[in-house]
Design a protein around this motif. Structure first.
Motif, PDB file in Angstrom:
ATOM      1  N   ASN A   1       0.865  -1.165   0.000  1.00 34.16           N
ATOM      2  CA  ASN A   1       0.000   0.000   0.000  1.00 34.16           C
ATOM      3  C   ASN A   1       0.906   1.220   0.000  1.00 34.16           C
ATOM      4  OD1 ASN A   1      -2.251  -1.622   0.119  1.00 34.16           O
ATOM      5  ND2 ASN A   1      -2.476  -1.436   2.333  1.00 34.16           N
TER       6      ASN A   1
ATOM      7  N   PHE B   1       1.509   5.583  -0.079  1.00 31.12           N
ATOM      8  CA  PHE B   1       0.958   6.839   0.414  1.00 31.12           C
ATOM      9  C   PHE B   1       1.898   7.989   0.067  1.00 31.12           C
ATOM     10  CE2 PHE B   1      -2.063   4.800   3.363  1.00 31.12           C
ATOM     11  CZ  PHE B   1      -1.490   3.551   3.505  1.00 31.12           C
TER      12      PHE B   1
ATOM     13  N   TYR C   1       2.335  11.739   1.856  1.00 36.67           N
ATOM     14  CA  TYR C   1       1.952  12.672   2.908  1.00 36.67           C
ATOM     15  C   TYR C   1       2.630  14.014   2.634  1.00 36.67           C
ATOM     16  CZ  TYR C   1      -0.067   9.125   6.027  1.00 36.67           C
ATOM     17  OH  TYR C   1      -0.861   8.159   6.594  1.00 36.67           O
TER      18      TYR C   1
ATOM     19  N   GLN D   1       3.710  17.827   4.558  1.00 36.69           N
ATOM     20  CA  GLN D   1       3.894  18.549   5.823  1.00 36.69           C
ATOM     21  C   GLN D   1       4.123  20.015   5.489  1.00 36.69           C
ATOM     22  OE1 GLN D   1       7.213  17.056   8.210  1.00 36.69           O
ATOM     23  NE2 GLN D   1       5.954  17.220  10.038  1.00 36.69           N
TER      24      GLN D   1
ATOM     25  N   LEU E   1       1.663  16.244   9.591  1.00 37.09           N
ATOM     26  CA  LEU E   1       1.582  15.418   8.400  1.00 37.09           C
ATOM     27  C   LEU E   1       0.130  15.196   7.993  1.00 37.09           C
ATOM     28  CD1 LEU E   1       4.187  12.552   8.973  1.00 37.09           C
ATOM     29  CD2 LEU E   1       4.110  14.088   7.012  1.00 37.09           C
TER      30      LEU E   1
ATOM     31  N   GLU F   1       7.003  20.023   2.652  1.00 36.50           N
ATOM     32  CA  GLU F   1       7.827  18.829   2.516  1.00 36.50           C
ATOM     33  C   GLU F   1       6.908  17.653   2.228  1.00 36.50           C
ATOM     34  OE1 GLU F   1      10.714  18.251   5.593  1.00 36.50           O
ATOM     35  OE2 GLU F   1      11.891  16.927   4.290  1.00 36.50           O
TER      36      GLU F   1
ATOM     37  N   PHE G   1       6.395  13.489   1.658  1.00 36.03           N
ATOM     38  CA  PHE G   1       6.930  12.197   2.054  1.00 36.03           C
ATOM     39  C   PHE G   1       6.149  11.072   1.368  1.00 36.03           C
ATOM     40  CE2 PHE G   1       9.793  13.460   5.399  1.00 36.03           C
ATOM     41  CZ  PHE G   1       9.259  14.649   5.878  1.00 36.03           C
TER      42      PHE G   1
ATOM     43  N   MET H   1       3.363   0.720   3.082  1.00 31.84           N
ATOM     44  CA  MET H   1       2.859  -0.184   4.122  1.00 31.84           C
ATOM     45  C   MET H   1       2.702  -1.563   3.508  1.00 31.84           C
ATOM     46  SD  MET H   1      -0.786  -0.040   6.125  1.00 31.84           S
ATOM     47  CE  MET H   1      -0.488   1.531   6.928  1.00 31.84           C
TER      48      MET H   1
ATOM     49  N   LYS I   1       2.564  -0.787   9.945  1.00 32.59           N
ATOM     50  CA  LYS I   1       3.764   0.042  10.015  1.00 32.59           C
ATOM     51  C   LYS I   1       3.982   0.769   8.697  1.00 32.59           C
ATOM     52  CE  LYS I   1       7.858  -1.830   9.466  1.00 32.59           C
ATOM     53  NZ  LYS I   1       9.128  -2.535   9.714  1.00 32.59           N
ATOM     54  N   LEU I   2       4.238   2.066   8.781  1.00 33.91           N
ATOM     55  CA  LEU I   2       4.597   2.854   7.609  1.00 33.91           C
ATOM     56  C   LEU I   2       6.116   3.019   7.551  1.00 33.91           C
ATOM     57  CD1 LEU I   2       1.944   5.719   7.762  1.00 33.91           C
ATOM     58  CD2 LEU I   2       2.202   4.085   5.903  1.00 33.91           C
TER      59      LEU I   2
ATOM     60  N   PHE J   1       8.794   5.348   5.675  1.00 26.12           N
ATOM     61  CA  PHE J   1       8.833   6.616   4.950  1.00 26.12           C
ATOM     62  C   PHE J   1      10.140   6.798   4.185  1.00 26.12           C
ATOM     63  CE2 PHE J   1       5.221   9.188   6.344  1.00 26.12           C
ATOM     64  CZ  PHE J   1       4.782   8.485   7.454  1.00 26.12           C
ATOM     65  N   GLY J   2      10.039   7.536   3.093  1.00 27.71           N
ATOM     66  CA  GLY J   2      11.237   8.033   2.444  1.00 27.71           C
ATOM     67  C   GLY J   2      11.770   9.235   3.202  1.00 27.71           C
ATOM     68  N   GLY J   3      12.893   9.749   2.728  1.00 29.45           N
ATOM     69  CA  GLY J   3      13.552  10.837   3.427  1.00 29.45           C
ATOM     70  C   GLY J   3      12.914  12.207   3.233  1.00 29.45           C
TER      71      GLY J   3
END
Lengths: 114, 115
Positions: free
Chosen positions: A32, A34, A36, A38, A44, A88, A90, A94, A101-102, A104-106
């Protein structure tokens, strides 16, 4: 363990320009996906998500993303950015088989000049 | 409908101290996840709580512990603070019943500074 890569750390563009942010992940099973966002001083927020079905996903504020399974990619796009898109961004993955648990990239910092 | 709330907003501690951060999930949610976001990086998963039990844990030492209460709210505790623990700590809530196919809603975070 899965990982998520966002290749652009900083992007600067002018209003009305098109935006594309890259995201690649390193897991071969069902995922899955996503995006996000910010905004400065805010928490977020979800822009869009992909679980299954049409690989072209439309989100809020004119954003869309395309899931390309063969490339392990989920790139974010917006045809014409506004100053208010400064934020920003992201990408996150998942694994349904591994719970909620997600990973994330940097992140990519986007600055839109008026 | 209140979203995810976290307290305090900011916190300053010194090395070796202990800290407790608090989170209340969005109404209707029963699962709380905690993430650490160091400056200039993406959030990293610490652990997740459901039914007052830790269900999943990321790659964090035992100095990081948590708790979930019957009303679904949660605490994150960090012992023996290190300078490297300085970060934004994010709480996210979700609904366990949609396991693996749901969205996590994030709170505003607690900014922890360790001096």
């Amino acid at each position: 363990a899965q990982s998520v890569s966002q290749h652009n750390h900083h992007v600067i563009l002018s209003e009305a320009a098109s935006l594309e942010l890259g995201c690649n992940y390193s897991y071969g099973g069902t995922v899955n996906l996503f995006w996000y966002v910010q905004y400065p001083g805010q928490h977020l927020q979800l822009l869009l998500k992909y679980f299954s079905g049409d690989p072209l996903v439309k989100g809020i504020k004119g954003f869309e993303a395309e899931f390309i399974k063969s490339k392990f990619s989920f790139n974010l796009r917006k045809p014409s950015v506004q100053w208010s898109d400064t934020a920003e961004y992201f990408c996150a993955v998942m694994l349904p088989a591994a719970g909620n648990k997600l990973t994330f990239g940097g992140g990519t910092r986007v600055l839109v000049k008026p | 409908d209140a979203g995810v709330t976290q307290s305090p907003t900011h916190l300053i501690k010194t090395r070796g101290q202990q800290v407790t951060l608090r989170c209340s999930p969005k109404s209707g949610h029963d699962t709380v996840s905690w993430y650490q976001q160091a400056l200039g990086q993406g959030p990293q998963f610490i652990f997740q709580y459901y039914e007052e039990e830790e269900r999943q844990r990321g790659n964090f030492p035992d100095r990081f512990s948590g708790h979930q209460f019957p009303n679904y709210s949660s605490e994150l505790n960090v012992n023996a603070l290190l300078l490297g623990d300085s970060a934004l700590y994010l709480c996210a809530s979700s609904f366990w019943g949609a396991q693996g196919n749901n969205e996590q809603f994030f709170g505003p975070g607690t900014r922890l500074t360790v001096l």
